[in-house]
Design a protein around this motif. Structure first.
Motif, PDB file in Angstrom:
ATOM      1  N   TYR A  26     -23.199  20.081  -4.891  1.00  0.00           N
ATOM      2  CA  TYR A  26     -22.437  18.838  -5.023  1.00  0.00           C
ATOM      3  C   TYR A  26     -23.381  17.657  -4.790  1.00  0.00           C
ATOM      4  O   TYR A  26     -23.575  17.226  -3.661  1.00  0.00           O
ATOM      5  CB  TYR A  26     -21.281  18.824  -4.019  1.00  0.00           C
ATOM      6  N   PRO A  27     -24.006  17.136  -5.860  1.00  0.00           N
ATOM      7  CA  PRO A  27     -25.018  16.090  -5.711  1.00  0.00           C
ATOM      8  C   PRO A  27     -24.512  14.815  -5.032  1.00  0.00           C
ATOM      9  O   PRO A  27     -25.269  14.178  -4.302  1.00  0.00           O
ATOM     10  CB  PRO A  27     -25.454  15.795  -7.149  1.00  0.00           C
ATOM     11  N   ASP A  28     -23.252  14.430  -5.251  1.00  0.00           N
ATOM     12  CA  ASP A  28     -22.747  13.182  -4.671  1.00  0.00           C
ATOM     13  C   ASP A  28     -22.620  13.236  -3.151  1.00  0.00           C
ATOM     14  O   ASP A  28     -22.818  12.236  -2.472  1.00  0.00           O
ATOM     15  CB  ASP A  28     -21.382  12.814  -5.264  1.00  0.00           C
ATOM     16  N   SER A  29     -22.261  14.394  -2.623  1.00  0.00           N
ATOM     17  CA  SER A  29     -22.064  14.523  -1.180  1.00  0.00           C
ATOM     18  C   SER A  29     -23.171  15.316  -0.509  1.00  0.00           C
ATOM     19  O   SER A  29     -23.121  15.527   0.702  1.00  0.00           O
ATOM     20  CB  SER A  29     -20.714  15.175  -0.891  1.00  0.00           C
ATOM     21  N   ASP A  30     -24.159  15.764  -1.276  1.00  0.00           N
ATOM     22  CA  ASP A  30     -25.301  16.511  -0.763  1.00  0.00           C
ATOM     23  C   ASP A  30     -24.854  17.751   0.014  1.00  0.00           C
ATOM     24  O   ASP A  30     -25.347  18.038   1.095  1.00  0.00           O
ATOM     25  CB  ASP A  30     -26.197  15.611   0.082  1.00  0.00           C
ATOM     26  N   LYS A  31     -23.880  18.489  -0.576  1.00  0.00           N
ATOM     27  CA  LYS A  31     -23.378  19.722   0.007  1.00  0.00           C
ATOM     28  C   LYS A  31     -23.662  20.885  -0.930  1.00  0.00           C
ATOM     29  O   LYS A  31     -23.923  20.690  -2.111  1.00  0.00           O
ATOM     30  CB  LYS A  31     -21.856  19.663   0.212  1.00  0.00           C
ATOM     31  N   ILE A  32     -23.556  22.084  -0.376  1.00  0.00           N
ATOM     32  CA  ILE A  32     -23.579  23.297  -1.174  1.00  0.00           C
ATOM     33  C   ILE A  32     -22.400  24.170  -0.757  1.00  0.00           C
ATOM     34  O   ILE A  32     -21.911  24.090   0.368  1.00  0.00           O
ATOM     35  CB  ILE A  32     -24.895  24.092  -1.035  1.00  0.00           C
TER      36      ILE A  32
END
Length: 171
Positions: free
Chosen positions: A132-138
């Protein structure tokens, strides 16, 4: 192998702020037999769901899969595909394929006045990692693919930069 009619399946609703949609898991229902009355013993290798995205709402957060491909076929309505490279208008009859990896990042937005109705198809490989590039999560999934049925061995969402040393916790 029996046909499944989407009219025989109940909508499942997901709503989280700007993300809101209804979904029917067609492939999972077909794998269960008897019109989808029984849950499938295992995930099918190819997933297919019918989505209905209300006006002003968005699908899943902007993301991509490292292990699975996805594709969308618009049945009715209009909207916008936010893709890795740009934004693209969508209308009935449009098809888009999203490969695994960052080049396949996507999110559908209904910026029209009518519900956006589409089929979402995907490979159902596991393990898979969603980014999830916008929230910098995986997100990490083993035991069942994202959107799949059944118990997962590992499943969770994590900050992308979070890590521990390989030897942490060893006695």
């Amino acid at each position: 192998m029996e046909p499944v009619n989407e009219a025989d399946l109940e909508w499942v609703t997901t709503e989280h702020g700007e993300t809101a949609f209804r979904r029917k898991k067609l492939a999972a229902a077909a794998a269960g037999g008897a019109g989808g009355a029984e849950p499938p013993a295992t995930d099918p290798e190819l997933g297919c769901s019918l989505y209905e995205l209300p006006p002003g709402k968005r699908s899943w957060p902007f993301h991509y899969h490292t292990g699975n491909e996805e594709a969308f076929y618009v049945l009715a309505g209009a909207g916008t595909l936010r893709a890795a490279d740009d934004e693209h208008p969508l209308e009935a009859g449009d098809f888009v394929a999203c490969p695994a990896g960052a080049e396949g990042a996507h999110r559908l937005v209904n910026d029209g006045d009518e519900p956006l109705r589409y089929l979402a198809l995907s490979t159902m490989r596991e393990p898979d990692v969603t980014v999830y590039p916008d929230s910098d999560k995986i997100g990490v999934f083993t035991g069942a693919a994202p959107g799949g049925e059944g118990d997962r061995d590992v499943s969770g969402y994590y900050e992308r930069g979070a890590s521990v040393d390989y030897w942490d916790g060893e006695a």
